[in-house]
Design a protein around this motif. Structure first.
Motif, mmCIF file in Angstrom:
data_model
loop_
_atom_site.group_PDB
_atom_site.id
_atom_site.type_symbol
_atom_site.label_atom_id
_atom_site.label_comp_id
_atom_site.label_asym_id
_atom_site.label_seq_id
_atom_site.Cartn_x
_atom_site.Cartn_y
_atom_site.Cartn_z
ATOM 1 N N ALA A 49 -41.473 -57.786 -2.050
ATOM 2 C CA ALA A 49 -42.511 -57.577 -3.069
ATOM 3 C C ALA A 49 -41.908 -57.136 -4.402
ATOM 4 O O ALA A 49 -42.507 -57.365 -5.460
ATOM 5 N N ARG A 50 -40.733 -56.520 -4.374
ATOM 6 C CA ARG A 50 -40.084 -56.031 -5.597
ATOM 7 C C ARG A 50 -38.966 -56.957 -6.067
ATOM 8 O O ARG A 50 -38.181 -56.590 -6.930
ATOM 9 N N THR A 51 -38.887 -58.171 -5.518
ATOM 10 C CA THR A 51 -37.763 -59.063 -5.760
ATOM 11 C C THR A 51 -38.226 -60.314 -6.503
ATOM 12 O O THR A 51 -39.265 -60.878 -6.187
ATOM 13 N N ASP A 52 -37.421 -60.755 -7.475
ATOM 14 C CA ASP A 52 -37.714 -62.001 -8.190
ATOM 15 C C ASP A 52 -37.241 -63.220 -7.412
ATOM 16 O O ASP A 52 -37.864 -64.265 -7.441
ATOM 17 N N PHE A 53 -36.090 -63.093 -6.750
ATOM 18 C CA PHE A 53 -35.580 -64.208 -5.970
ATOM 19 C C PHE A 53 -34.698 -63.691 -4.833
ATOM 20 O O PHE A 53 -34.215 -62.567 -4.869
ATOM 21 N N ILE A 54 -34.517 -64.559 -3.840
ATOM 22 C CA ILE A 54 -33.691 -64.244 -2.673
ATOM 23 C C ILE A 54 -32.591 -65.298 -2.592
ATOM 24 O O ILE A 54 -32.855 -66.493 -2.743
ATOM 25 N N ILE A 55 -31.363 -64.851 -2.387
ATOM 26 C CA ILE A 55 -30.250 -65.759 -2.133
ATOM 27 C C ILE A 55 -29.929 -65.653 -0.644
ATOM 28 O O ILE A 55 -29.807 -64.553 -0.101
ATOM 29 N N GLY A 56 -29.779 -66.798 0.007
ATOM 30 C CA GLY A 56 -29.463 -66.776 1.419
ATOM 31 C C GLY A 56 -28.934 -68.115 1.896
ATOM 32 O O GLY A 56 -28.748 -69.040 1.111
ATOM 33 N N HIS A 57 -28.683 -68.205 3.184
ATOM 34 C CA HIS A 57 -28.232 -69.442 3.808
ATOM 35 C C HIS A 57 -29.162 -69.753 4.969
ATOM 36 O O HIS A 57 -29.363 -68.917 5.849
ATOM 37 N N SER A 84 -26.036 -76.990 -1.120
ATOM 38 C CA SER A 84 -24.898 -77.769 -0.627
ATOM 39 C C SER A 84 -25.252 -79.245 -0.529
ATOM 40 O O SER A 84 -24.373 -80.101 -0.628
ATOM 41 N N GLY A 85 -26.523 -79.564 -0.356
ATOM 42 C CA GLY A 85 -26.959 -80.957 -0.314
ATOM 43 C C GLY A 85 -26.764 -81.661 -1.649
ATOM 44 O O GLY A 85 -26.584 -82.879 -1.695
ATOM 45 N N ILE A 86 -26.764 -80.901 -2.735
ATOM 46 C CA ILE A 86 -26.517 -81.458 -4.066
ATOM 47 C C ILE A 86 -25.029 -81.705 -4.264
ATOM 48 O O ILE A 86 -24.615 -82.690 -4.865
ATOM 49 N N LEU A 87 -24.190 -80.817 -3.745
ATOM 50 C CA LEU A 87 -22.749 -80.862 -3.986
ATOM 51 C C LEU A 87 -21.950 -81.599 -2.921
ATOM 52 O O LEU A 87 -20.875 -82.111 -3.199
ATOM 53 N N ALA A 88 -22.441 -81.625 -1.714
ATOM 54 C CA ALA A 88 -21.692 -82.203 -0.599
ATOM 55 C C ALA A 88 -22.455 -83.416 -0.067
ATOM 56 O O ALA A 88 -23.573 -83.695 -0.482
ATOM 57 N N GLU A 89 -21.853 -84.110 0.875
ATOM 58 C CA GLU A 89 -22.506 -85.270 1.464
ATOM 59 C C GLU A 89 -23.787 -84.891 2.201
ATOM 60 O O GLU A 89 -24.743 -85.626 2.225
ATOM 61 N N LYS A 90 -23.766 -83.742 2.825
ATOM 62 C CA LYS A 90 -24.944 -83.263 3.548
ATOM 63 C C LYS A 90 -24.860 -81.739 3.612
ATOM 64 O O LYS A 90 -23.788 -81.162 3.441
ATOM 65 N N LEU A 120 -21.260 -64.940 -2.922
ATOM 66 C CA LEU A 120 -20.084 -65.513 -3.586
ATOM 67 C C LEU A 120 -20.157 -67.043 -3.594
ATOM 68 O O LEU A 120 -19.824 -67.689 -4.593
ATOM 69 N N LEU A 121 -20.604 -67.610 -2.488
ATOM 70 C CA LEU A 121 -20.739 -69.058 -2.379
ATOM 71 C C LEU A 121 -21.774 -69.581 -3.373
ATOM 72 O O LEU A 121 -21.537 -70.585 -4.054
ATOM 73 N N MET A 122 -22.909 -68.914 -3.484
ATOM 74 C CA MET A 122 -23.949 -69.364 -4.410
ATOM 75 C C MET A 122 -23.449 -69.310 -5.850
ATOM 76 O O MET A 122 -23.661 -70.247 -6.619
ATOM 77 N N VAL A 123 -22.786 -68.238 -6.234
ATOM 78 C CA VAL A 123 -22.243 -68.129 -7.592
ATOM 79 C C VAL A 123 -21.275 -69.280 -7.856
ATOM 80 O O VAL A 123 -21.319 -69.921 -8.910
ATOM 81 N N HIS A 124 -20.419 -69.577 -6.887
ATOM 82 C CA HIS A 124 -19.452 -70.662 -7.039
ATOM 83 C C HIS A 124 -20.160 -72.006 -7.166
ATOM 84 O O HIS A 124 -19.828 -72.820 -8.026
ATOM 85 N N ILE A 126 -23.223 -72.651 -8.139
ATOM 86 C CA ILE A 126 -23.947 -72.747 -9.408
ATOM 87 C C ILE A 126 -22.976 -73.081 -10.540
ATOM 88 O O ILE A 126 -23.292 -73.888 -11.419
ATOM 89 N N SER A 127 -21.784 -72.492 -10.499
ATOM 90 C CA SER A 127 -20.782 -72.813 -11.532
ATOM 91 C C SER A 127 -20.369 -74.290 -11.455
ATOM 92 O O SER A 127 -20.140 -74.924 -12.483
#
Length: 131
Positions: A49-57, A84-90, A120-124, A126-127
């Motif tokens: 409820a206090r969060t703008d977004f969630i990062i996860g796998h 990962s679907g955007i960056l990798a084959e699947k 760390l993976l999400m930051v990478h 996104i870059s």
């Protein structure tokens, strides 16, 4: 989240071999034990409820397991599985993605360590998309 260790549910840093790792240092946080799923869901609802977004796998798995007990509302979700679907084959497993992008994954399947590696993976990733 629903696994039991000595009759208590754990929300963070759940390890397959938790009895052998209870004194282990984590990259993030410390292991916390909760008496039941209701307590865990109350904490999650309060935090979300206090969060703008969630990062996860593979958050879709968490949402399916938690069902109606946790309200994600309009919280935006950034999922490394989806990105990962955007960056990798699947889409790939967290372990495979971390190996591919050389992200350290120490203590795999411990909540805090997986969360740290996922961040760390999400930051990478996104870059990579931003390039």
């Amino acid at each position: 989240i629903t696994e039991r260790f000595n009759g208590v549910l754990t929300i963070r840093n759940l390890c397959v071999d938790l009895p052998n790792r209870k004194n282990r240092n984590f990259n993030y946080g410390k292991t916390e034990y909760f008496p039941d799923m209701k307590s865990i869901c109350e904490i999650l609802n309060h935090s979300i409820a206090r969060t703008d977004f969630i990062i996860g796998h593979t958050i879709h798995n968490d949402k399916r397991m938690l069902g109606y007990r946790v309200n994600f509302g309009n919280t935006r979700i950034l999922d490394t599985f989806d990105v990962s679907g955007i960056l990798a084959e699947k889409p790939r497993s967290l372990k495979k993605l971390c190996e591919k992008y050389k992200i350290p994954l120490i203590g795999h399947h411990c909540g805090g360590d997986d969360a740290y590696a996922t961040y760390l993976l999400m930051v990478h990733m996104i870059s990579l998309i931003s390039e």
